[in-house]
Write a protein that holds these residues in place. Structure first.
Motif, PDB file in Angstrom:
ATOM      1  N   VAL A 194       0.854  -1.103  -0.141  1.00 47.95           N
ATOM      2  CA  VAL A 194       0.058   0.047  -0.029  1.00 47.95           C
ATOM      3  C   VAL A 194       0.693   1.316   0.001  1.00 47.95           C
ATOM      4  N   GLU A 195       0.627   2.042  -0.987  1.00 46.51           N
ATOM      5  CA  GLU A 195       1.312   3.468  -1.015  1.00 46.51           C
ATOM      6  C   GLU A 195       0.178   4.450  -1.091  1.00 46.51           C
ATOM      7  N   THR A 196       0.267   5.360  -0.217  1.00 46.67           N
ATOM      8  CA  THR A 196      -0.849   6.350   0.286  1.00 46.67           C
ATOM      9  C   THR A 196      -0.126   7.916   0.121  1.00 46.67           C
ATOM     10  N   THR A 197      -0.696   8.532  -0.899  1.00 46.92           N
ATOM     11  CA  THR A 197      -0.271   9.838  -1.095  1.00 46.92           C
ATOM     12  C   THR A 197      -1.247  10.902  -0.463  1.00 46.92           C
ATOM     13  N   GLU A 198      -1.118  11.525   0.484  1.00 47.11           N
ATOM     14  CA  GLU A 198      -2.110  12.490   0.967  1.00 47.11           C
ATOM     15  C   GLU A 198      -1.598  14.026   1.012  1.00 47.11           C
ATOM     16  N   GLU A 199      -2.797  14.967   0.561  1.00 50.14           N
ATOM     17  CA  GLU A 199      -2.528  16.105   0.721  1.00 50.14           C
ATOM     18  C   GLU A 199      -3.666  17.049   1.237  1.00 50.14           C
ATOM     19  N   ARG A 200      -2.896  17.798   2.315  1.00 52.97           N
ATOM     20  CA  ARG A 200      -3.853  18.423   3.295  1.00 52.97           C
ATOM     21  C   ARG A 200      -3.969  20.089   3.059  1.00 52.97           C
ATOM     22  N   TYR A 201      -5.004  20.686   3.393  1.00 57.07           N
ATOM     23  CA  TYR A 201      -4.997  21.978   3.456  1.00 57.07           C
ATOM     24  C   TYR A 201      -5.579  22.640   4.689  1.00 57.07           C
ATOM     25  N   ASP A 202      -4.781  23.440   5.309  1.00 62.56           N
ATOM     26  CA  ASP A 202      -5.343  24.213   6.558  1.00 62.56           C
ATOM     27  C   ASP A 202      -5.972  25.370   6.343  1.00 62.56           C
TER      28      ASP A 202
END
Length: 520
Positions: free
Chosen positions: A261-269
């Motif tokens: 499993v490879e997870t790419t996560e992009e979060r905005y604050d």
């Protein structure tokens, strides 16, 4: 002497003597017979015939059992014969191998060479597969097409494998998959999906192996088993220090996640922002305009020269400000690669034996030792709780994974059986070197039984019959003399007659009967 016996008695004596002689001859032959051991077993008809021919050439005694599949030879020649036959390439193991190229002819065509190569490859693969303990015989058929000029026209190579399994044996899916990879790796251009494996009953094994191992490969299965084995060993060694050897049984079952499993996560604050760019501009103007245009209408369209009103002038001033600010929202980009083979859940079951105490039963008589009896006592709840805590520490218990641990106290009760089995094995191992001498001892014992219980009673009976005949003759002679009224010069007196009657009561009884029958 035999004439004094009846016909039935004569037959019994002759049969007993003949049986004794035959028994003695059989014992002598049995003791001189060599100890036969297995030279080869599970042989094919071709290999068995070739080995028998070699044994006949060397004049080695042999026996065949199991329909000719097993060959027995004297035990002292087993190893030497195996080495001699191995130097001659026997047994072949079924089929023809690469030894077919040991003898080549000059006029051999290319077609024959290719055919021989295919036969040799099939035979070598069959021999290799037959080395598996579960396989009795194997045959391999290869379909290798001719090479084509264009790759699009090239046909695929195919292979078929038929295995005859030993009685009660089965091939696991992993073993079938291993046979498939063995064949596909040995033939150029052969893919694993083009190999078919069938057992002796016509059941397709390759499809089952592909379906069952589609989820996990052999490496993954070995990895999972190694994890379980390692945890079992750690728990077992710790418990044996507490409860004693062979007093605990541990079994571990694991659920392992083999997904990659490879997870790419992009979060905005949105609450955190910064100025990315800012642009400001200012424009300022101040002046007088020229002649202003007339009022729309007739007057403004009157040609020059006429009286007109003076032109009107105007003045203005303006100031402009431009400001542009660009903001950037805080963003976090994460790439997470989860480890392959992570343990998702563990289940551990532990069986623990109780406590045995030796108690003395009965005082016994004077000079006797009281009998000792082993008494079983179950373990307390505190002991089981303490063992459970130790197991959790050893296995790395995790409540998040929802691991399960079960500790149960049971009475094993296998000590007498284990002790009896060990005693039997030790006894058999101790008697094995003495087996040749035991045969001679049994032969001597049987010889002594026949001698003392058959031959000796017959000789005693014949001797007693001879004495009886002599006694009867002497008594008859005496009786005849008395009947005639004559007195023999050497006639025995009363004491001698009484002594003769004591020694030969049967003969005396016969004489008395004769006296009673004769007229007075």
């Amino acid at each position: 002497m035999l004439s004094k016996f009846s016909l039935n008695q004569r037959m019994i004596i002759l049969v007993a003597l003949a049986g004794s002689v035959a028994g003695l001859i059989a014992i002598a032959l049995w003791t001189q017979q060599p100890d036969m051991q297995v030279l080869f077993t599970h042989l094919g008809s071709e290999d068995a015939a070739a080995i028998v021919d070699k044994l006949k050439e060397t004049k080695v005694p042999y026996e065949t059992t199991g329909g000719g599949a097993t060959i027995l030879v004297p035990s002292d020649q087993v190893h030497d014969l195996r080495l001699q036959l191995a130097t001659q390439g026997l047994p072949h193991g079924g089929g023809v191998g690469f030894e077919i190229f040991d003898k080549t002819s000059i006029g051999m065509s290319e077609f024959v060479q290719k055919l021989n190569y295919r036969r040799a490859l099939q035979g070598e693969l069959a021999r290799t597969i037959a080395q598996m303990p579960e396989v009795e015989r194997a045959r391999v058929h290869l379909a290798i097409p001719e090479r084509r000029l264009f790759a699009s026209e090239q046909e695929k190579a195919r292979a078929s494998v038929i295995v005859t399994l030993r009685g009660g044996q089965q091939l696991s899916p992993a073993q079938v998959q291993g046979v498939i990879h063995l064949v596909s790796s040995s033939v150029e251009g052969l893919q694993s999906r083009d190999v078919t494996v069938v057992d002796g009953h016509g059941r397709l094994l390759s499809a089952t192996a592909t379906d069952e191992t589609a989820g996990l490969t052999n490496t993954q299965l070995d990895y999972q088993r190694n994890i379980e084995k390692d945890i079992e060993t750690r728990i077992q060694t710790m418990l044996e220090r507490i409860v004693g050897p062979n007093k605990a049984v541990v079994r571990v079952s694991s659920v392992v996640d083999f997904r990659k499993v490879e997870t790419t996560e992009e979060r905005y604050d949105p609450n955190s922002q910064v100025v990315r760019s800012e642009q400001r501009g200012q424009e300022k103007s101040n002046g007088i305009n020229g002649v202003g245009g007339g009022v729309p209408g007739v007057q403004s369209n009157v040609p020059p020269g006429t009286d007109q009103e003076p032109a009107q002038t105007s003045s203005n001033s303006s100031q402009t400000k431009n400001e542009t600010v660009n903001y950037e929202i805080s963003r976090t980009v994460s790439k997470i690669v989860e480890p392959v083979g992570a343990i998702k859940q563990l289940s551990v079951a532990v069986l623990v034996d109780g406590v045995y105490e030796t108690a003395k039963v009965g005082e016994g008589q004077a000079g006797e030792t009281p009998a000792a009896v082993r008494k079983y006592t179950p373990r307390s709840e505190e002991d089981l709780k303490r063992i459970e805590d130790i197991v959790k520490k050893a296995m790395g218990f995790s409540a998040e994974r929802q691991d399960q641990v079960q500790v149960v106290n049971v009475q094993f009760g296998t000590e007498p059986e284990e002790l009896q089995t060990a005693t039997t094995e030790v006894a058999s191992e101790g008697l094995k070197p003495w087996m040749p001498y035991l045969r001679y001892g049994v032969g001597i014992l049987l010889f002594a039984v026949i001698l003392f219980f058959v031959v000796r009673p017959l000789l005693a009976m014949l001797g007693a019959t001879t004495e009886q005949i002599q006694a009867e003759a002497s008594v008859a002679e005496l009786t005849g003399a008395n009947a005639g009224g004559a007195t023999l010069p050497n006639a025995p007196d009363r004491a001698q007659i009484i002594e003769m009657a004591k020694k030969n009561p049967d003969a005396t009884a016969v004489v008395v009967k004769e006296w009673l029958k004769s007229p007075s």
